[in-house]
Design a protein around this motif. Structure first.
Motif, mmCIF file in Angstrom:
data_model
loop_
_atom_site.group_PDB
_atom_site.id
_atom_site.type_symbol
_atom_site.label_atom_id
_atom_site.label_comp_id
_atom_site.label_asym_id
_atom_site.label_seq_id
_atom_site.Cartn_x
_atom_site.Cartn_y
_atom_site.Cartn_z
ATOM 1 N N SER A 4 -7.683 12.692 0.495
ATOM 2 C CA SER A 4 -7.124 11.716 -0.331
ATOM 3 C C SER A 4 -6.792 10.434 0.029
ATOM 4 N N VAL A 5 -6.519 10.227 1.096
ATOM 5 C CA VAL A 5 -6.066 8.966 2.039
ATOM 6 C C VAL A 5 -7.461 8.123 1.885
ATOM 7 N N MET A 6 -8.480 8.775 1.809
ATOM 8 C CA MET A 6 -9.788 8.014 1.872
ATOM 9 C C MET A 6 -10.290 8.016 0.475
ATOM 10 N N LEU A 7 -10.430 9.077 -0.380
ATOM 11 C CA LEU A 7 -10.996 8.806 -1.676
ATOM 12 C C LEU A 7 -10.105 9.040 -2.865
ATOM 13 N N GLY A 8 -8.646 8.657 -2.503
ATOM 14 C CA GLY A 8 -7.917 8.946 -3.833
ATOM 15 C C GLY A 8 -8.249 7.822 -4.614
ATOM 16 N N ARG A 9 -7.806 8.241 -6.016
ATOM 17 C CA ARG A 9 -8.260 7.488 -6.883
ATOM 18 C C ARG A 9 -7.446 5.896 -7.131
ATOM 19 N N ARG A 10 -6.104 5.975 -6.885
ATOM 20 C CA ARG A 10 -5.227 4.805 -6.730
ATOM 21 C C ARG A 10 -5.195 4.351 -5.543
ATOM 22 N N ASN A 11 -4.728 5.028 -4.497
ATOM 23 C CA ASN A 11 -4.421 4.291 -3.192
ATOM 24 C C ASN A 11 -5.267 4.809 -2.113
ATOM 25 N N GLY A 12 -6.431 5.390 -2.410
ATOM 26 C CA GLY A 12 -7.228 5.554 -1.381
ATOM 27 C C GLY A 12 -8.028 4.587 -0.798
ATOM 28 N N VAL A 13 -8.615 4.644 0.434
ATOM 29 C CA VAL A 13 -9.286 3.386 1.141
ATOM 30 C C VAL A 13 -10.307 2.953 0.207
ATOM 31 N N ALA A 14 -11.171 3.817 -0.392
ATOM 32 C CA ALA A 14 -12.498 3.585 -1.155
ATOM 33 C C ALA A 14 -11.983 2.944 -2.328
ATOM 34 N N ALA A 15 -10.770 3.160 -2.905
ATOM 35 C CA ALA A 15 -10.178 2.731 -4.285
ATOM 36 C C ALA A 15 -9.631 1.281 -3.957
ATOM 37 N N LEU A 16 -9.030 1.011 -3.072
ATOM 38 C CA LEU A 16 -8.587 -0.347 -2.727
ATOM 39 C C LEU A 16 -9.591 -1.193 -2.427
ATOM 40 N N ILE A 17 -10.709 -0.690 -1.392
ATOM 41 C CA ILE A 17 -11.945 -1.601 -1.414
ATOM 42 C C ILE A 17 -12.691 -1.955 -2.487
ATOM 43 N N LEU A 18 -12.689 -0.937 -3.517
ATOM 44 C CA LEU A 18 -13.504 -0.908 -4.817
ATOM 45 C C LEU A 18 -12.803 -2.153 -5.525
ATOM 46 N N ALA A 19 -11.579 -2.295 -5.539
ATOM 47 C CA ALA A 19 -10.880 -3.488 -6.254
ATOM 48 C C ALA A 19 -11.540 -4.585 -5.883
ATOM 49 N N ASP A 20 -11.922 -4.881 -4.736
ATOM 50 C CA ASP A 20 -12.338 -6.056 -4.067
ATOM 51 C C ASP A 20 -13.742 -6.373 -4.132
ATOM 52 N N VAL A 21 -14.498 -5.115 -4.102
ATOM 53 C CA VAL A 21 -15.958 -5.013 -3.947
ATOM 54 C C VAL A 21 -16.457 -4.225 -5.104
#
Length: 186
Positions: A4-21
């Motif tokens: 979940s630290v990588m793919l978590g919907r709200r605070n996962g790395v992917a979700a955080l990067i997805l907000a910018d990209v």
């Protein structure tokens, strides 16, 4: 690995990067996903659950007692590795070690039962002498070679999407041709 630290919907790395990209595509590790799927399948078949218990028992018997380990090593030149929860390569090594020393393990556990009437040795001996378990382990040993190879392919950093689809299809076809005739197992 899908943590979940990588793919978590709200605070996962992917979700955080997805907000910018916004055009980012996240992907669960293919090798780990394969391992998880096969682990689920392993857990749904009672014979496979029994084999998993047997493999864990072997590891425990020989890893926790230097006396037992030395007595077994006098008969065979192998060591049992731990059976990890998910990794197929670990299961491949465990089954390969067992099959390589099948007869020697039977001898060892017969001796333990005769000398000490050890209930764990009795359980292991009973399972090793069960023809259904022996056949399942023989087939499993052959199939795990293919699955471990597939897992290794998925771990390559340069694997293309096309190869990631072609390799599993080829392995499935090979296993089907070896063990299935239509829907009948042979």
């Amino acid at each position: 690995d899908g943590a979940s630290v990588m793919l978590g919907r709200r605070n996962g790395v992917a979700a955080l990067i997805l907000a910018d990209v916004p055009h980012l595509t996240e992907q669960h590790c293919v090798a780990h996903r394969e391992d998880l799927g096969i682990d689920d399948a392993w857990g749904k078949v009672s014979l496979m659950k029994n084999i998993k218990t047997l493999l864990r028992t072997f590891y425990t018997v020989f890893s926790r007692s230097s006396v037992r380990k030395n007595a077994f090593e006098e008969l065979a030149n192998v060591s049992f590795r731990p059976l990890n929860e998910v990794r197929w390569v670990s299961r491949h090594f465990a089954v390969k070690a067992l099959m390589k020393n099948y007869t020697i393990l039977i001898e060892y556990f017969q001796k333990q039962v005769e000398e000490d009437n050890d209930p764990i040795a009795n359980y292991c001996l009973k399972e090793l002498q069960n023809p259904q378990v022996h056949v399942a382990l023989t087939v499993l040993n052959e199939a795990l070679v293919e699955l471990a190879d597939l897992c290794t392919v998925f771990q390559r950093s340069c694997i293309s999407t096309i190869k990631a689809v072609q390799f599993p299809k080829a392995k499935i076809s090979k296993l089907k041709s070896q063990y299935l005739e239509g829907s009948e197992v042979h």
